[in-house]
Scaffold this active site. Structure first.
Site, PDB file in Angstrom:
ATOM      1  N   ASP A   1       0.810  -1.228   0.000  1.00  0.00           N
ATOM      2  CA  ASP A   1       0.000   0.000   0.000  1.00  0.00           C
ATOM      3  C   ASP A   1       0.837   1.269   0.000  1.00  0.00           C
ATOM      4  O   ASP A   1       0.447   2.288   0.557  1.00  0.00           O
ATOM      5  CB  ASP A   1      -0.971   0.015   1.194  1.00  0.00           C
ATOM      6  CG  ASP A   1      -1.748  -1.274   1.265  1.00  0.00           C
ATOM      7  OD1 ASP A   1      -2.229  -1.705   0.207  1.00  0.00           O
ATOM      8  OD2 ASP A   1      -1.869  -1.850   2.354  1.00  0.00           O
ATOM      9  N   GLU A   2       1.981   1.204  -0.650  1.00  0.00           N
ATOM     10  CA  GLU A   2       2.836   2.398  -0.740  1.00  0.00           C
ATOM     11  C   GLU A   2       2.380   3.329  -1.860  1.00  0.00           C
ATOM     12  O   GLU A   2       2.914   4.434  -2.001  1.00  0.00           O
ATOM     13  CB  GLU A   2       4.296   1.995  -0.997  1.00  0.00           C
ATOM     14  CG  GLU A   2       4.939   1.146   0.089  1.00  0.00           C
ATOM     15  CD  GLU A   2       4.787  -0.343  -0.196  1.00  0.00           C
ATOM     16  OE1 GLU A   2       4.085  -0.696  -1.176  1.00  0.00           O
ATOM     17  OE2 GLU A   2       5.361  -1.143   0.560  1.00  0.00           O
TER      18      GLU A   2
ATOM     19  N   ALA B   1      -3.262  -8.507  -3.342  1.00  0.00           N
ATOM     20  CA  ALA B   1      -2.785  -7.143  -3.559  1.00  0.00           C
ATOM     21  C   ALA B   1      -3.925  -6.259  -4.035  1.00  0.00           C
ATOM     22  O   ALA B   1      -4.839  -6.719  -4.703  1.00  0.00           O
ATOM     23  CB  ALA B   1      -1.691  -7.148  -4.615  1.00  0.00           C
TER      24      ALA B   1
ATOM     25  N   HIS C   1      -4.138  -2.558  -6.007  1.00  0.00           N
ATOM     26  CA  HIS C   1      -3.479  -1.376  -6.559  1.00  0.00           C
ATOM     27  C   HIS C   1      -4.536  -0.405  -7.075  1.00  0.00           C
ATOM     28  O   HIS C   1      -5.453  -0.808  -7.783  1.00  0.00           O
ATOM     29  CB  HIS C   1      -2.545  -1.770  -7.716  1.00  0.00           C
ATOM     30  CG  HIS C   1      -1.306  -2.487  -7.266  1.00  0.00           C
ATOM     31  ND1 HIS C   1      -0.329  -2.912  -8.117  1.00  0.00           N
ATOM     32  CD2 HIS C   1      -0.882  -2.825  -6.025  1.00  0.00           C
ATOM     33  CE1 HIS C   1       0.638  -3.491  -7.425  1.00  0.00           C
ATOM     34  NE2 HIS C   1       0.317  -3.463  -6.153  1.00  0.00           N
TER      35      HIS C   1
ATOM     36  N   VAL D   1      -8.437  -3.975  -0.761  1.00  0.00           N
ATOM     37  CA  VAL D   1      -9.038  -5.298  -0.966  1.00  0.00           C
ATOM     38  C   VAL D   1     -10.081  -5.596   0.095  1.00  0.00           C
ATOM     39  O   VAL D   1     -11.180  -6.047  -0.201  1.00  0.00           O
ATOM     40  CB  VAL D   1      -7.943  -6.409  -0.965  1.00  0.00           C
ATOM     41  CG1 VAL D   1      -8.568  -7.790  -1.037  1.00  0.00           C
ATOM     42  CG2 VAL D   1      -6.994  -6.193  -2.127  1.00  0.00           C
TER      43      VAL D   1
ATOM     44  N   THR E   1       2.432  13.658  -5.905  1.00  0.00           N
ATOM     45  CA  THR E   1       1.818  14.861  -5.326  1.00  0.00           C
ATOM     46  C   THR E   1       0.290  14.855  -5.434  1.00  0.00           C
ATOM     47  O   THR E   1      -0.340  15.893  -5.264  1.00  0.00           O
ATOM     48  CB  THR E   1       2.369  16.125  -6.015  1.00  0.00           C
ATOM     49  OG1 THR E   1       2.121  16.002  -7.430  1.00  0.00           O
ATOM     50  CG2 THR E   1       3.857  16.297  -5.778  1.00  0.00           C
TER      51      THR E   1
HETATM   52  P1  IMP Z   1      -2.281 -12.791   2.940  1.00  0.00           P
HETATM   53  O1  IMP Z   1      -1.211 -12.464   1.961  1.00  0.00           O
HETATM   54  O2  IMP Z   1      -3.666 -12.507   2.426  1.00  0.00           O
HETATM   55  O3  IMP Z   1      -2.133 -14.182   3.499  1.00  0.00           O
HETATM   56  O4  IMP Z   1      -2.101 -11.810   4.192  1.00  0.00           O
HETATM   57  C1  IMP Z   1      -0.965 -11.887   5.055  1.00  0.00           C
HETATM   58  C2  IMP Z   1      -0.598 -10.513   5.594  1.00  0.00           C
HETATM   59  O5  IMP Z   1      -0.121  -9.700   4.506  1.00  0.00           O
HETATM   60  C3  IMP Z   1      -1.759  -9.720   6.198  1.00  0.00           C
HETATM   61  O6  IMP Z   1      -1.241  -8.876   7.225  1.00  0.00           O
HETATM   62  C4  IMP Z   1      -2.242  -8.851   5.040  1.00  0.00           C
HETATM   63  O7  IMP Z   1      -2.905  -7.704   5.490  1.00  0.00           O
HETATM   64  C5  IMP Z   1      -0.932  -8.532   4.367  1.00  0.00           C
HETATM   65  N1  IMP Z   1      -1.039  -8.254   2.923  1.00  0.00           N
HETATM   66  C6  IMP Z   1      -1.063  -9.134   1.903  1.00  0.00           C
HETATM   67  N2  IMP Z   1      -1.125  -8.507   0.727  1.00  0.00           N
HETATM   68  C7  IMP Z   1      -1.123  -7.184   0.990  1.00  0.00           C
HETATM   69  C8  IMP Z   1      -1.140  -6.014   0.178  1.00  0.00           C
HETATM   70  O8  IMP Z   1      -1.146  -6.043  -1.068  1.00  0.00           O
HETATM   71  N3  IMP Z   1      -1.130  -4.825   0.832  1.00  0.00           N
HETATM   72  C9  IMP Z   1      -1.077  -4.739   2.182  1.00  0.00           C
HETATM   73  N4  IMP Z   1      -1.055  -5.811   2.982  1.00  0.00           N
HETATM   74  C10 IMP Z   1      -1.080  -7.018   2.400  1.00  0.00           C
HETATM   75 MG    MG Z   2      -2.547  -2.227  -1.770  1.00  0.00          MG
END
Ligand code: IMP
Ligand code: MG
Length: 338
Positions: free
Chosen positions: A13-14, A41, A43, A250, A322
């Protein structure tokens, strides 16, 4: 040949979606290829007045003639793939590798019903962990086994390497962030695979000698969803006061927030072999620079923040976000080139 890799430097989430979409357009990518775990993920891309929230297909789809590929290391959920193909109107530009592993309903159920994964780790509940586990057991279904996916199938490593050898520009789009890596992150509060630049290359079948630049994306503050440490974590109230309070793409969950972490940034640059950094949401820290496209619009304090980051991470900050639009960016690469 030019091959660029883009990766997250913190906990996901950057703002990678925004940076990928900008780079794909600006550098006229011939191929944007998705690496990373799978549909966990999220995006976000804002382009031409529309907002897209993508979990499966590359954010670089906005570069209109680019091929949009998904590497064999990435998990594919056929329902999400078709839905996003429709939403974005990518048509025949979208292809996936024959060896992408398939997320099935049973993986999603297992993820959501596990008190460990969903409860303690705070997984996204998208079935990625159980699917990767089955893949490691050599029992998972692959894209080539699913007749409905036949129209999308290609040999992604061959397409990508051929393009690089022909001197075309390829952008590899990583997902998640360095500290969610199964190897380098805050285990066990991590995702089900490595998420660093080397893994992104492996996900799409590109060797390390082919890579020219590794872009690492940091947000102006850090956030994380799910469990695990977040040094300097603010209360929700304080995060709201600073304008740092966000909800996840998500899952809709609240994102925990903390200030920019210089030590983690330095370590992430080391682990990824990053050559250039992007910092997103600079307008949240410094509202006066919202929408700016040139460095002289930054306030003194903003410039010293960038300087401190560069002195710590020892690579240039070449892109500064920005605003949410794909083109709201200060691109110091072009200023240097011009
Ligand atoms: P999982 O990948 O769904 O098994 O989640 C494992 C950990 O990674 C949890 O803390 C999620 O919130 C985090 N996580 C997985 N994918 C993302 C992403 O794209 N953005 C932020 N956190 C993520
Ligand atoms: Mg994200």
């Amino acid at each position: 040949m030019t091959c660029h890799v883009l990766i997250g430097g913190f906990f996901g989430d950057e703002g990678k979606g925004k940076i990928v979409s900008y780079l794909a357009i600006k550098d006229k990518a011939s191929i944007v290829v998705r690496a990373g775990v799978g549909t966990n993920a999220g995006h976000t891309v804002e382009y031409k007045g529309k907002t897209y929230k993508l979990r499966q297909i590359p954010s670089g789809f906005v570069q209109e003639n680019a091929k949009i590929l998904i590497g064999p290391g990435v998990l594919v959920n056929p329902d999400v793939l078709r839905k996003e193909a429709e939403e974005t109107g990518v048509g025949k530009r979208l292809k996936i590798d024959r060896q992408c592993a398939i997320i099935e309903e049973k993986h999603i159920e297992e993820d959501r019903s596990s008190s460990f994964l969903k409860g303690k780790i705070g997984s996204t509940g998208t079935g990625c962990g159980p699917c990767n586990a089955e893949r490691a057991m050599r029992k998972v279904k692959l894209a080539k086994d699913i007749p409905e996916l036949a129209e999308y199938i290609t040999d992604v490593p061959l397409e990508v390497n051929t393009a690089i050898d022909e001197g075309k520009h390829v952008l590899i789009e990583g997902t998640q962030g360095t500290f969610l890596s199964l190897y380098h992150g805050t285990y066990p509060f991590v995702t089900s695979k490595d998420t660093t630049a080397s893994q992104a290359c492996a996900d799409v079948g590109v060797g390390p000698t082919k890579v020219d630049e590794v872009f690492i994306v940091f947000k102006s503050f850090t956030t994380r969803v799910g469990g695990g440490e977040l040094p300097g974590e603010l209360t929700e109230e304080e995060a709201k006061r600073r304008g740092w309070f966000e909800t996840a793409t998500v899952t809709g969950r609240k994102r925990r927030a903390a200030p920019f972490n210089f030590e983690l940034a330095k370590r992430a640059v080391m682990i990824n072999g990053a050559t250039q950094a992007a910092i997103t949401k600079f307008d949240i820290l410094f509202p006066e620079c919202k929408g700016a496209r040139s460095i002289d619009k930054l306030p003194e304090e903003g410039l010293s923040f960038i300087k401190r980051v560069e002195e710590t991470i020892k690579i240039p900050v070449s892109l500064i976000g920005t605003g949410p639009g794909a083109l709201d960016i200060i691109d110091l690469r072009s200023e240097k080139e011009d």
